[in-house]
Design an enzyme around this catalytic site. Structure first.
Site, short mmCIF file in Angstrom:
data_model
loop_
_atom_site.label_atom_id
_atom_site.label_comp_id
_atom_site.label_asym_id
_atom_site.label_seq_id
_atom_site.Cartn_x
_atom_site.Cartn_y
_atom_site.Cartn_z
N ILE A 20 27.79 28.79 48.99
CA ILE A 20 28.97 27.92 49.03
C ILE A 20 30.01 28.46 49.99
O ILE A 20 30.64 27.73 50.74
CB ILE A 20 29.65 27.83 47.64
CG1 ILE A 20 28.67 27.39 46.55
CG2 ILE A 20 30.84 26.90 47.69
CD1 ILE A 20 29.27 27.50 45.15
N THR A 38 31.26 32.29 52.22
CA THR A 38 31.14 33.72 52.48
C THR A 38 32.54 34.23 52.82
O THR A 38 33.21 33.67 53.68
CB THR A 38 30.22 34.01 53.68
OG1 THR A 38 30.68 33.24 54.80
CG2 THR A 38 28.79 33.66 53.38
N GLY A 39 32.97 35.23 52.09
CA GLY A 39 34.31 35.78 52.35
C GLY A 39 34.22 37.25 52.63
O GLY A 39 33.14 37.83 52.68
N LYS A 40 35.38 37.84 52.83
CA LYS A 40 35.42 39.27 53.14
C LYS A 40 35.02 40.10 51.92
O LYS A 40 34.35 41.10 52.04
CB LYS A 40 36.82 39.69 53.59
CG LYS A 40 37.12 39.24 55.01
CD LYS A 40 38.42 39.83 55.52
CE LYS A 40 39.65 39.39 54.74
NZ LYS A 40 39.96 37.95 54.83
N ASN A 55 30.74 36.68 48.18
CA ASN A 55 29.97 35.50 48.57
C ASN A 55 29.82 34.62 47.34
O ASN A 55 29.68 35.12 46.24
CB ASN A 55 28.58 35.89 49.06
CG ASN A 55 28.63 36.61 50.39
OD1 ASN A 55 29.36 36.22 51.29
ND2 ASN A 55 27.85 37.68 50.51
N ASP A 111 47.52 35.20 43.91
CA ASP A 111 47.03 34.70 45.21
C ASP A 111 47.02 33.18 45.20
O ASP A 111 46.09 32.55 45.70
CB ASP A 111 45.64 35.27 45.51
CG ASP A 111 45.23 35.09 46.97
OD1 ASP A 111 46.11 34.84 47.82
OD2 ASP A 111 44.03 35.18 47.27
N TYR A 165 44.74 27.36 49.38
CA TYR A 165 43.34 27.74 49.55
C TYR A 165 42.64 27.99 48.21
O TYR A 165 41.42 28.03 48.15
CB TYR A 165 43.22 29.01 50.40
CG TYR A 165 43.73 28.83 51.80
CD1 TYR A 165 42.92 28.29 52.79
CD2 TYR A 165 45.05 29.16 52.12
CE1 TYR A 165 43.39 28.11 54.08
CE2 TYR A 165 45.54 28.98 53.41
CZ TYR A 165 44.71 28.46 54.38
OH TYR A 165 45.18 28.27 55.65
N ASN A 166 43.43 28.21 47.18
CA ASN A 166 42.84 28.56 45.89
C ASN A 166 43.11 27.52 44.81
O ASN A 166 43.08 27.82 43.62
CB ASN A 166 43.31 29.96 45.46
CG ASN A 166 42.61 31.06 46.25
OD1 ASN A 166 41.48 30.87 46.70
ND2 ASN A 166 43.27 32.18 46.42
N ASP A 201 39.83 31.71 42.03
CA ASP A 201 40.08 33.00 42.66
C ASP A 201 41.12 33.83 41.90
O ASP A 201 42.18 34.16 42.43
CB ASP A 201 40.56 32.75 44.11
CG ASP A 201 40.24 33.92 45.03
OD1 ASP A 201 39.68 34.91 44.54
OD2 ASP A 201 40.55 33.83 46.23
N1 LIG Z 1 33.83 27.69 40.42
C1 LIG Z 1 33.62 27.24 41.65
N2 LIG Z 1 32.90 26.11 41.86
C2 LIG Z 1 32.69 25.65 43.11
N3 LIG Z 1 33.15 26.24 44.22
C3 LIG Z 1 33.86 27.37 44.09
C4 LIG Z 1 34.15 27.92 42.80
N4 LIG Z 1 34.88 29.04 42.97
C5 LIG Z 1 35.05 29.16 44.31
N5 LIG Z 1 34.44 28.17 44.98
C6 LIG Z 1 34.37 27.98 46.45
O1 LIG Z 1 34.24 29.22 47.09
C7 LIG Z 1 35.35 29.50 47.93
C8 LIG Z 1 35.74 30.95 47.82
O2 LIG Z 1 36.05 31.24 46.47
P1 LIG Z 1 37.17 32.28 46.08
O3 LIG Z 1 38.46 31.86 46.65
O4 LIG Z 1 37.08 32.50 44.62
O5 LIG Z 1 36.59 33.58 46.79
P2 LIG Z 1 37.23 34.66 47.74
O6 LIG Z 1 36.12 35.39 48.37
O7 LIG Z 1 38.18 35.43 46.94
O8 LIG Z 1 37.93 33.84 48.80
P3 LIG Z 1 39.11 34.25 49.76
O9 LIG Z 1 39.07 35.73 49.94
O10 LIG Z 1 38.75 33.45 50.98
O11 LIG Z 1 40.33 33.74 49.05
C9 LIG Z 1 36.42 28.54 47.46
O12 LIG Z 1 37.29 28.18 48.49
C10 LIG Z 1 35.63 27.35 46.98
O13 LIG Z 1 35.29 26.52 48.07
MG LIG Z 2 40.02 32.20 47.74
#
Ligand SMILES: Nc1ncnc2c1ncn2[C@@H]1O[C@H](COP(=O)(O)OP(=O)(O)OP(=O)(O)O)[C@@H](O)[C@H]1O
Ligand SMILES: [Mg+2]
Length: 245
Positions: free
Chosen positions: A55, A57-59, A62, A188, A192-193, A205
């Site tokens: 879905i 990929t983040g820093k 994933n 946070d 975006y969240n 998040d």
């Molecule tokens: N429960 C969920 N169901 C569907 N999609 C989700 C869910 N949780 C997160 N996502 C998707 O995954 C992405 C990243 O999730 P999240 O923000 O939790 O991770 P992150 O790695 O901390 O991101 P970032 O560092 O970019 O803020 C979200 O923008 C969303 O598109």
């Molecule tokens: Mg996020």
């Protein structure tokens, strides 16, 4: 190089074999050895039976859509087990009385982080805030309710601006009020969240969220509300920071 991971067979028995067959390098970009083992353990425990698609990929993490044995969707958030992740998380963990005796080992710290996200989801949900339902946490992996269509998560409000900003903001404030009454700061909160699920918000998040006892409790909430104000005043001209109570 990011890989042919789409072509991997994500079924329980085949994950490790696919890695061997396709060569170590490709899969290692996404999963390190210990993460692969942890995913396998989730399969064995029957928490999930397949990983379906990636879905995001983040820093630090994933995200995958997965399926349970009985065919339900799950979101699976897999934290990276590297020092960069561990460093970023540090200031949110130390000072949280729920996690006093965590090890110094970076890997264990990341496990603690996953636990923290899981617990935060529980507490926020129990308070009445709209967040995904948490189902399971194991090592660096959090399994939660999946919010999306078959191949795509629901959009964030950054991607899809709510049609009626005042109404939508009102719903977000209800959630914020709920988790504040349980003594939590998100930490946070931004466009975006927050997902826009058919014009209803879902806050995601929450790994960095902290309880009242944490030294950053007030500061993080203040920053969150500033973020909210900055975003929403584009759509609600007269909106004042003080209105976000
Ligand atoms: N429960 C969920 N169901 C569907 N999609 C989700 C869910 N949780 C997160 N996502 C998707 O995954 C992405 C990243 O999730 P999240 O923000 O939790 O991770 P992150 O790695 O901390 O991101 P970032 O560092 O970019 O803020 C979200 O923008 C969303 O598109
Ligand atoms: Mg996020």
């Amino acid at each position: 190089m990011r890989t042919n991971i789409e072509s991997l067979d994500w079924n329980a028995g085949n994950l490790i074999r696919s890695r061997d067959k396709d060569g170590r390098k490709t899969v290692d970009d996404v999963f390190d050895e210990s993460t692969l083992k942890n995913i396998q353990q989730l399969f064995h425990r029957g928490v999930i039976s397949t990983l379906e698609n990636i879905i995001a990929t983040g820093k630090e993490a994933n995200l995958f859509r997965a399926k349970t044995l009985d065919g339900r969707n799950r979101a699976v958030k897999i934290y990276r087990q590297n020092t960069a992740t561990f460093r970023k998380l540090e200031k949110y963990i130390s000072g949280d009385p729920r996690f006093k005796s965590v090890g110094n080992n970076p890997r264990e710290r990341v496990f603690t982080w996953a636990q923290k996200e899981y617990k935060n989801l529980h507490s926020m949900r129990a308070s009445g805030a709209k967040v995904p339902e948490p189902f399971h946490v194991h090592k660096n992996i959090v399994v939660m309710q999946y919010m999306g269509w078959r191949f795509r998560p629901y959009p964030t409000i950054k991607e899809l601006t709510p049609e009626e900003p005042e109404t939508f903001l009102g719903l977000i404030l209800d959630s914020i009020k709920a988790y504040r009454s349980a003594g939590i700061s998100h930490g946070d909160l931004s466009e975006y969240n927050i997902l826009n699920i058919r014009e209803k918000p879902c806050i995601i998040d929450v790994g960095q969220a902290v309880p009242k006892e944490h030294p950053l409790y007030d500061e993080l909430h203040r920053r969150d509300m500033n973020n909210m104000h900055k975003y929403w005043k584009k759509y609600i001209r007269e909106l004042k920071l003080e209105d976000l109570k």
